[in-house]
Design an enzyme around this catalytic site. Structure first.
Site, short mmCIF file in Angstrom:
data_model
loop_
_atom_site.label_atom_id
_atom_site.label_comp_id
_atom_site.label_asym_id
_atom_site.label_seq_id
_atom_site.Cartn_x
_atom_site.Cartn_y
_atom_site.Cartn_z
N SER A 158 -8.72 -0.47 1.59
CA SER A 158 -7.34 0.00 1.73
C SER A 158 -6.92 0.67 0.45
O SER A 158 -7.44 0.38 -0.63
CB SER A 158 -6.41 -1.19 2.02
OG SER A 158 -5.05 -0.83 1.86
N TYR A 184 -3.89 -9.32 -2.05
CA TYR A 184 -4.43 -8.34 -1.10
C TYR A 184 -5.17 -7.24 -1.84
O TYR A 184 -6.30 -6.87 -1.48
CB TYR A 184 -3.30 -7.75 -0.26
CG TYR A 184 -3.75 -6.71 0.73
CD1 TYR A 184 -4.53 -7.07 1.82
CD2 TYR A 184 -3.39 -5.37 0.59
CE1 TYR A 184 -4.95 -6.12 2.76
CE2 TYR A 184 -3.81 -4.42 1.51
CZ TYR A 184 -4.58 -4.80 2.58
OH TYR A 184 -5.00 -3.86 3.49
#
Length: 309
Positions: A158, A184
């Site tokens: 990501s 994350y």
């Protein structure tokens, strides 16, 4: 080393990328295959004739997906198997049950910005699910991948990797105050570094690995974020699920990626390397491609998994 550019881009769909590709007789595993990008990835791969195992936590959801994809594509060679990436025993059982060669492993499953949570081993949940589980799965399936002779590993990362490098001295927030986005970001950096490390170690066996940014897509991944990300994404940058799965499928099937590994892609093309985080979603932080970081993460991952046995 030339940058890989393809005829595809932001608006391309998974079906468009896979059109004309024949994977009959080849076998694939897709994690997180019962929702979101996983479903679209399976659908596109099924259209190529591949035999696909849907590795999922929810077997009922996996069976529903398999039936839906079979009805849409006519491909009946779809199987559903239990896999909980946060549970080392579950990963071990999946690997032990696998027989024969494996052409393609798509590390698609993941969690995003979840509340502070730890596995029984003390691993932070996002690092455990997004990285360690996939690391254990891929290393466990290495003999099967090597047996194929030209296997590929596709790792969903990501642009969130730009939020944090891997903090090697405290990957599980034992001392740092927990922040869901830093956790994350760290896990997504780990995804890229794994692709770098796997290619360095396994290319001689015909195994290559690449990482990617699928784009901004509203799926079940955002269940902990109120449907959004760490910032406001302009509407023109939001992709459909079919568009979001395109880069995954490109890395999985495109002849342009034969023998290519250790790279990061966005919008179906290799991304620019960045030395400073900007406003764009496409670039990759230099630290995420650093071979020394990749080696250090590999060693750390092996140590953590060995301690859990």
């Amino acid at each position: 080393m030339s940058t890989i550019q393809t005829p595809f881009g932001f608006a391309s769909t998974a079906a468009e990328v896979a059109a004309g590709v024949d994977l009959s007789g080849r076998r694939a595993v897709v994690t997180g295959a019962s929702s979101g990008l996983g479903v679209e990835t399976v659908r596109a791969l099924a259209a190529t004739g591949a035999e696909i195992t849907l590795a999922v936590r929810d077997l009922a959801a996996g069976e529903r997906t398999a039936k839906e994809v079979t009805a849409a594509t006519g491909n009946e060679a779809l199987h559903v198997a239990q896999l909980d990436l946060a549970d080392p025993a579950s990963v071990t059982a999946f690997v032990a049950a696998w027989q024969g060669p494996l052409h393609l492993l798509v590390a698609n499953a993941g969690v995003m910005a979840c509340p502070e949570q730890y596995t029984p081993q003390g691993w932070e949940m996002q690092f455990a699910t997004n990285h360690l589980g996939h690391f254990a799965l891929a290393t466990g399936l290495r003999p099967a991948l090597a047996a194929d002779g030209s296997a590929r590993v596709v790792v969903l990362s990501s642009s969130g990797h730009q939020l944090s490098p891997v903090i090697f001295d405290d990957p599980n927030f034992a001392f740092r105050r927990y922040d869901p986005w830093l956790a994350y970001g760290q896990s997504k950096t780990a995804n890229v570094l794994f692709a770098v490390g796997a290619t360095r170690r396994w290319a001689a066996e015909g195994i290559t690995a690449n990482a990617l940014m699928p784009g901004a897509i509203y799926t079940n991944l955002q269940r902990h974020t109120g449907g959004g990300g760490s910032g406001t994404v302009p509407p023109e940058l939001i992709k459909s699920v079919a568009q979001g799965a395109a880069t995954s499928v490109l890395l999985a099937v495109s002849p342009l990626l034969a023998g290519v590994g250790g790279r990061y892609f966005a919008d179906c093309n290799e991304a620019e390397v960045l030395d400073r985080r900007g406003d764009r979603l496409q670039g990759v932080a230099r630290y995420a491609l650093d071979t020394a970081n990749a080696d250090r993460l590999w060693d750390l991952s092996e140590e953590l998994l060995a301690a859990a046995r």
